[in-house]
Design a protein around this motif. Structure first.
Motif, PDB file in Angstrom:
ATOM      1  N   ARG A  37     -17.080 -34.014  40.182  1.00 35.86           N
ATOM      2  CA  ARG A  37     -16.583 -35.028  39.249  1.00 35.86           C
ATOM      3  C   ARG A  37     -16.234 -34.386  37.909  1.00 35.86           C
ATOM      4  NH1 ARG A  37     -19.828 -39.781  37.890  1.00 35.86           N
ATOM      5  NH2 ARG A  37     -21.145 -38.195  36.956  1.00 35.86           N
ATOM      6  N   THR A  45     -13.118 -41.083  34.934  1.00 37.11           N
ATOM      7  CA  THR A  45     -13.727 -40.161  35.888  1.00 37.11           C
ATOM      8  C   THR A  45     -12.754 -39.840  37.014  1.00 37.11           C
ATOM      9  OG1 THR A  45     -15.902 -41.096  35.407  1.00 37.11           O
ATOM     10  CG2 THR A  45     -15.689 -39.864  37.463  1.00 37.11           C
ATOM     11  N   GLU A  47     -12.953 -37.958  40.731  1.00 33.21           N
ATOM     12  CA  GLU A  47     -13.977 -37.545  41.677  1.00 33.21           C
ATOM     13  C   GLU A  47     -13.340 -37.063  42.971  1.00 33.21           C
ATOM     14  OE1 GLU A  47     -18.122 -39.210  43.610  1.00 33.21           O
ATOM     15  OE2 GLU A  47     -17.114 -40.341  42.044  1.00 33.21           O
TER      16      GLU A  47
END
Length: 131
Positions: A37, A45, A47
Protein backbone atom coordinates in the motif's frame (compact mmCIF):
# COMPACT_ATOMS: atom_id res chain seq x y z
CA UNK A 1 18.82 -7.08 13.48
CA UNK A 2 21.66 -7.58 11.03
CA UNK A 3 23.60 -4.91 9.19
CA UNK A 4 22.93 -6.86 5.97
CA UNK A 5 19.16 -6.57 6.46
CA UNK A 6 19.38 -2.83 7.14
CA UNK A 7 21.57 -2.35 4.05
CA UNK A 8 19.15 -4.37 1.91
CA UNK A 9 16.19 -2.27 3.07
CA UNK A 10 18.07 0.99 2.47
CA UNK A 11 18.97 -0.24 -1.04
CA UNK A 12 15.31 -1.16 -1.62
CA UNK A 13 14.25 2.38 -0.69
CA UNK A 14 16.87 3.84 -3.03
CA UNK A 15 15.59 1.60 -5.85
CA UNK A 16 12.10 2.89 -5.05
CA UNK A 17 13.34 6.46 -5.60
CA UNK A 18 15.20 5.75 -8.83
CA UNK A 19 12.43 3.70 -10.41
CA UNK A 20 9.71 6.26 -9.79
CA UNK A 21 12.00 9.08 -10.97
CA UNK A 22 12.78 7.08 -14.13
CA UNK A 23 9.07 6.58 -14.78
CA UNK A 24 9.52 2.81 -14.56
CA UNK A 25 6.25 2.29 -12.72
CA UNK A 26 5.88 -1.43 -13.46
CA UNK A 27 9.29 -2.12 -11.91
CA UNK A 28 8.56 0.35 -9.09
CA UNK A 29 5.42 -1.63 -8.21
CA UNK A 30 7.41 -4.89 -8.02
CA UNK A 31 9.34 -3.46 -5.06
CA UNK A 32 6.13 -3.79 -3.02
CA UNK A 33 4.51 -6.92 -1.63
CA UNK A 34 1.61 -8.21 -3.73
CA UNK A 35 -0.82 -6.33 -1.47
CA UNK A 36 1.51 -3.39 -0.76
CA UNK A 37 0.00 0.00 0.00
CA UNK A 38 0.96 3.62 -0.64
CA UNK A 39 -0.94 6.07 1.60
CA UNK A 40 -0.89 9.83 1.00
CA UNK A 41 -1.30 12.25 3.88
CA UNK A 42 -4.81 13.11 2.69
CA UNK A 43 -5.81 9.45 3.13
CA UNK A 44 -5.72 8.56 -0.56
CA UNK A 45 -4.56 4.94 -0.75
CA UNK A 46 -3.28 2.79 -3.59
CA UNK A 47 -3.21 -0.92 -2.80
CA UNK A 48 -1.77 -3.81 -4.76
CA UNK A 49 0.75 -3.72 -7.57
CA UNK A 50 -1.79 -2.90 -10.29
CA UNK A 51 -3.07 0.17 -8.42
CA UNK A 52 0.48 1.23 -7.58
CA UNK A 53 1.56 1.05 -11.21
CA UNK A 54 -1.57 2.96 -12.25
CA UNK A 55 -0.81 5.63 -9.63
CA UNK A 56 2.55 6.24 -11.27
CA UNK A 57 1.25 6.33 -14.82
CA UNK A 58 -2.06 8.08 -14.22
CA UNK A 59 -1.41 10.38 -11.24
CA UNK A 60 2.30 10.97 -10.71
CA UNK A 61 2.99 11.55 -14.43
CA UNK A 62 0.18 14.12 -14.61
CA UNK A 63 1.66 16.15 -11.74
CA UNK A 64 5.38 16.01 -12.59
CA UNK A 65 7.48 16.00 -15.75
CA UNK A 66 10.74 15.42 -13.88
CA UNK A 67 11.50 14.38 -10.30
CA UNK A 68 14.43 13.51 -8.09
CA UNK A 69 13.60 11.81 -4.80
CA UNK A 70 16.31 12.34 -2.17
CA UNK A 71 15.87 10.35 1.06
CA UNK A 72 17.94 11.03 4.17
CA UNK A 73 18.16 10.32 7.90
CA UNK A 74 17.25 6.64 7.54
CA UNK A 75 16.19 4.85 10.69
CA UNK A 76 15.55 1.17 10.00
CA UNK A 77 14.48 -1.37 12.62
CA UNK A 78 14.33 -5.06 11.75
CA UNK A 79 12.43 -7.69 13.71
CA UNK A 80 12.78 -11.08 12.03
CA UNK A 81 11.02 -10.97 8.67
CA UNK A 82 9.42 -7.56 9.21
CA UNK A 83 10.91 -4.11 9.51
CA UNK A 84 10.06 -0.44 9.73
CA UNK A 85 11.83 2.55 8.28
CA UNK A 86 11.62 6.30 8.48
CA UNK A 87 13.18 8.81 6.07
CA UNK A 88 13.02 12.47 5.25
CA UNK A 89 12.24 13.17 1.60
CA UNK A 90 13.25 16.13 -0.48
CA UNK A 91 11.40 15.93 -3.77
CA UNK A 92 12.92 18.11 -6.47
CA UNK A 93 10.49 18.46 -9.33
CA UNK A 94 9.42 20.18 -12.50
CA UNK A 95 5.74 20.35 -13.43
CA UNK A 96 4.31 20.06 -16.96
CA UNK A 97 4.02 23.87 -17.11
CA UNK A 98 7.73 24.29 -16.32
CA UNK A 99 7.52 25.25 -12.64
CA UNK A 100 10.36 23.94 -10.52
CA UNK A 101 10.32 23.39 -6.81
CA UNK A 102 11.20 21.30 -3.80
CA UNK A 103 8.77 19.58 -1.46
CA UNK A 104 9.67 18.12 1.94
CA UNK A 105 7.99 15.04 3.36
CA UNK A 106 8.47 12.14 5.74
CA UNK A 107 8.20 8.46 4.82
CA UNK A 108 7.16 5.94 7.46
CA UNK A 109 7.38 2.52 5.84
CA UNK A 110 6.96 -1.12 6.75
CA UNK A 111 8.70 -4.00 5.03
CA UNK A 112 8.32 -7.77 4.80
CA UNK A 113 10.79 -10.43 3.75
CA UNK A 114 9.11 -12.43 0.98
CA UNK A 115 10.88 -15.52 -0.41
CA UNK A 116 14.13 -14.25 1.06
CA UNK A 117 13.84 -10.74 -0.45
CA UNK A 118 12.79 -7.53 1.31
CA UNK A 119 9.68 -5.89 -0.13
CA UNK A 120 7.77 -2.75 0.81
CA UNK A 121 4.51 -3.55 2.59
CA UNK A 122 3.33 -0.01 3.36
CA UNK A 123 4.44 3.51 2.52
CA UNK A 124 2.93 6.32 4.58
CA UNK A 125 3.84 9.73 3.13
CA UNK A 126 3.34 12.97 5.04
CA UNK A 127 4.22 16.31 3.45
CA UNK A 128 5.77 19.04 5.57
CA UNK A 129 8.34 18.62 8.28
CA UNK A 130 6.60 15.57 9.75
CA UNK A 131 6.80 16.67 13.36
Amino acid sequence: MSAADVAAIERLKHQYCYRIDDGDYAEWATLFTEDGRFVMDDGTTYEGRDELEAFGADVFDDVYDETAHVVTNAVVDVDGDTATGRWYLELYHETPDGERGVQQATYRDSFERVDGEWRIADVDLTYGVGL
